[in-house]
Scaffold this active site. Sequence first.
Site, PDB file in Angstrom:
ATOM      1  N   GLU A  13       0.810  -1.219   0.000  1.00 40.17           N
ATOM      2  CA  GLU A  13       0.000   0.000   0.000  1.00 40.17           C
ATOM      3  C   GLU A  13       0.848   1.276   0.000  1.00 40.17           C
ATOM      4  O   GLU A  13       0.322   2.357  -0.283  1.00 40.17           O
ATOM      5  CB  GLU A  13      -0.954  -0.017   1.208  1.00 40.17           C
ATOM      6  CG  GLU A  13      -1.980  -1.140   1.098  1.00 40.17           C
ATOM      7  CD  GLU A  13      -2.751  -1.413   2.376  1.00 40.17           C
ATOM      8  OE1 GLU A  13      -3.922  -1.793   2.295  1.00 40.17           O
ATOM      9  OE2 GLU A  13      -2.171  -1.261   3.470  1.00 40.17           O
ATOM     10  N   ASP A 201     -11.850  -6.713  -2.551  1.00 39.67           N
ATOM     11  CA  ASP A 201     -12.668  -7.925  -2.434  1.00 39.67           C
ATOM     12  C   ASP A 201     -14.053  -7.549  -1.933  1.00 39.67           C
ATOM     13  O   ASP A 201     -14.301  -6.401  -1.563  1.00 39.67           O
ATOM     14  CB  ASP A 201     -12.006  -8.935  -1.483  1.00 39.67           C
ATOM     15  CG  ASP A 201     -11.815  -8.348  -0.096  1.00 39.67           C
ATOM     16  OD1 ASP A 201     -10.734  -7.785   0.153  1.00 39.67           O
ATOM     17  OD2 ASP A 201     -12.759  -8.393   0.722  1.00 39.67           O
TER      18      ASP A 201
END
Length: 233
Positions: A13, A201
């Site tokens: 990230e 997701d």
Amino acid sequence: MNKIGIIGAMEIEVETLKSHMQITNTLERASMNFLEGLLHDIPVVIVRSGIGKVNAGMCVQILADVFQVTHVINTGVAGSLNAVIDIGDIVISTDTLYHDVDATGFGYPLGEIPQLGTLNFTADAAMVAQAKASCEIVNPDIKVFEGRIVSGDQFVSNPHVKDTILKNFPGSFCTEMEGAAIAHAAWLNHIPFVIIRAISDKADDSAHMDYPAFEKAAAEHSARLVEHLIQQL
Ligand code: ADE
């Protein structure tokens, strides 16, 4: 003069942001490596906090105490809690709360920490608006949503858990594991913050399957937005 703390829980990230910055100082605290320097000429401190609420809260406190950051931005990935919000889309926090805190036995609403005086942590309105504008510029093909992000020390991959979270906190946009703790710590320190998450997701039983494939692209969407956003604050 602004100094912007940028937190990602996982290396994936923050790795692109780190590779684009000019580092002037590094510091290890609480097993976290803080990189201080310039990103597009803007003073920043970029750090991988590690996963979960304790790591996230500690990380903000170090950014406040040691680096005196003026803003906190959290960039990363999340599981969608809304069928309209798809993998790759971006959610910008209007506010955050803990979905896994329960002191209802003392009469507190689910999610509220006793004696804190608030259930949720409201993101800085100017940072939210600018993040949305930045997203529309750098990620024009990606849908961007503003809404509530809920956090807990849980990777949500069970549809029943997802349903329970949504029953308890209807209208939540996505779930992850750090945002509310970052927001909480920033709020205690009176530092404006925003949580920016790209969806990796659906927070259900497809999560394991989707996660590795979509995590990288989602993390990149969010990081690209952050690079633009810091130049507008
Ligand atoms: N981060 C990314 N996806 C997540 C999920 N499903 N639950 C918690 N954190 C996440």
